[in-house]
Design an enzyme around this catalytic site. Structure first.
Site, mmCIF file in Angstrom:
data_model
loop_
_atom_site.group_PDB
_atom_site.id
_atom_site.type_symbol
_atom_site.label_atom_id
_atom_site.label_comp_id
_atom_site.label_asym_id
_atom_site.label_seq_id
_atom_site.Cartn_x
_atom_site.Cartn_y
_atom_site.Cartn_z
ATOM 1 N N CYS A 155 67.119 24.958 -39.890
ATOM 2 C CA CYS A 155 68.220 24.855 -38.931
ATOM 3 C C CYS A 155 69.539 24.543 -39.646
ATOM 4 O O CYS A 155 69.642 23.551 -40.357
ATOM 5 C CB CYS A 155 67.912 23.762 -37.907
ATOM 6 S SG CYS A 155 69.292 23.466 -36.790
ATOM 7 N N ASN A 189 75.652 27.038 -24.053
ATOM 8 C CA ASN A 189 74.565 27.911 -23.623
ATOM 9 C C ASN A 189 73.293 27.186 -24.000
ATOM 10 O O ASN A 189 73.140 26.787 -25.147
ATOM 11 C CB ASN A 189 74.580 29.239 -24.382
ATOM 12 C CG ASN A 189 75.838 30.037 -24.111
ATOM 13 O OD1 ASN A 189 76.449 29.920 -23.059
ATOM 14 N ND2 ASN A 189 76.247 30.845 -25.075
ATOM 15 N N HIS A 245 73.614 22.137 -29.144
ATOM 16 C CA HIS A 245 75.010 22.339 -29.523
ATOM 17 C C HIS A 245 75.753 23.129 -28.461
ATOM 18 O O HIS A 245 75.140 23.805 -27.637
ATOM 19 C CB HIS A 245 75.107 23.084 -30.861
ATOM 20 C CG HIS A 245 74.744 24.535 -30.767
ATOM 21 N ND1 HIS A 245 73.442 24.981 -30.612
ATOM 22 C CD2 HIS A 245 75.515 25.655 -30.776
ATOM 23 C CE1 HIS A 245 73.431 26.302 -30.551
ATOM 24 N NE2 HIS A 245 74.671 26.748 -30.640
HETATM 25 ZN ZN LIG Z 1 68.635 21.342 -36.095
#
Ligand SMILES: [Zn+2]
Length: 378
Positions: free
Chosen positions: A71, A190, A203
């Site tokens: 990520c 979103n 986020h």
């Molecule tokens: Zn992450």
């Protein structure tokens, strides 16, 4: 709260927002080696609909649903550098590496971000009369990481942490509004793969557009007509009517009201209005910001309780344009979901996509009653 601004390896800006201002200072360097950002975004004018469309073909190569251990929004570890060169953070905002609108376009040199290569000559307004008008896709796109915890959605955060997210939105709205080519700042989230989210980390995003968006323009035109007729504000009248009617109210606090709009387009749709008319997030006072964090968590909680599973949603802040019609605008948040039943999605099909006419399978009053019952205040 403490704010620290720094630069990433390719010149993009990154800003940390820390809850605790006694924690050690943030490191300001980024150890990665990154090539310059390549953005070739442009806007093209649709003369039939009197709207701009952004063409951003460089975005095709962007990261799509990487595994958790890759990520790019998680904090950096010793052996793995992410977009955030820190071992932890509360809330952090940085410029998107794959932006739809960019401060600097291809061929431009990284600088203070305030200058456009072709700026004045090709500003959208200047070329609006031409059939094939186009301009540089100037603006800015930022990513807002709500928490360093990859598995904690916004609605699991504390009210204090959500309040910190509000501070980040306020800060970015102020800063982006200062850019000469920016006409409107849009903060949004979103959530869920059903919405097309490409990264699982909690986020949101911020788009700073080089024009006033079509939906905002339409709303403000309606508000102008209403004011000419009544000398009152349309949004304020709408809020007062919802409060007086009461059948679609989902939650209400001292400073905010959450309701399903009378003509809701989506099976789950909630609008949150402050009781006081303000143009944008920076105009909210402290008590309103605190209060928002609480009611927003209640509303998101109710949405997740609705079907007993995390609801995919889009959460969209409507703020006044930077320069025009600020007296007509009324800050509000629209949250909506494409999920009309636990395992059924609403698609934007023929009527919606072809003609712009929404068909909603759920009455707004039923939706409001179900959401009201699902609110479990913390
Ligand atoms: Zn992450």
């Amino acid at each position: 709260m403490r704010r620290t601004a720094a630069r990433l390896a390719d010149g993009r800006e990154i800003v940390y927002f820390d809850l605790d201002d006694t924690r050690p200072q943030r490191r300001l360097d980024d150890p990665r080696e990154l090539g310059p950002i390549s953005t070739a975004s442009e806007i093209r004018y649709d003369a039939l609909l009197d709207e701009w469309v952004a063409i951003a073909s460089h975005r095709q190569g962007r990261t799509h649903l990487p595994p958790t251990d890759e990520c790019p929004l998680c904090p950096s570890r010793d052996d793995r550098h992410t977009e955030v060169p820190a071992d932890d953070y509360d809330v952090v905002v940085f410029e998107n590496r794959f932006p739809s609108f960019a401060t600097r376009l291809e061929g431009d040199t990284p600088g203070d971000g305030a200058q456009s290569p072709a700026g004045a000559a090709t500003s959208p307004v200047a070329v609006q009369d031409e059939i094939f008008a186009r301009g540089p896709g100037l603006g800015r796109c930022e990513v807002v990481c709500f928490t360093s915890d990859h598995d904690s959605p916004l609605r699991k955060l504390s009210p204090e942490h959500v309040r910190l997210v509000v501070e980040a939105w306020v800060d970015r709205t102020c800063e982006l509004s200062k850019l000469p080519h920016v006409e409107q700042v849009f903060c949004f989230e979103n959530r869920g793969e059903e919405i097309g989210v490409t990264l699982g980390h909690p986020h949101g995003q911020i788009y700073a557009y080089p024009f006033v968006t079509p939906r905002t323009r339409r709303m403000l035109d309606s508000a102008r007509t209403h004011r000419e007729r009544t000398w009152r504000n349309l949004f304020a009248d709408l809020l007062a009517a919802e409060v007086a009617d009461g059948s679609r109210i989902v939650a209400a606090t001292e400073h905010w009201v959450a309701f399903v709009p009378a003509a809701a387009r989506w099976p789950v749709e909630v609008h949150l209005y402050p009781r006081r008319q303000v143009p944008d997030l920076p105009a909210l006072h402290d008590a309103e910001r605190d209060d928002f964090a609480r009611i927003y968590l209640d509303v998101l909680g109710a949405m997740d309780n609705l079907y007993g599973l995390p609801l995919p949603y889009i959460s969209a802040w409507h703020q006044a344009p930077v320069r025009i019609d600020r007296d007509l605008a009324y800050l509000h948040l629209e949250v909506f979901s494409v999920k009309r039943a636990p395992n059924k999605l609403k698609y934007l099909a023929g009527s919606e996509s072809g003609m712009g006419v929404f068909i909603n399978d759920v009455t707004p009053e039923q939706a409001a009653a179900a959401l009201r019952a699902a609110v479990k205040p913390a």
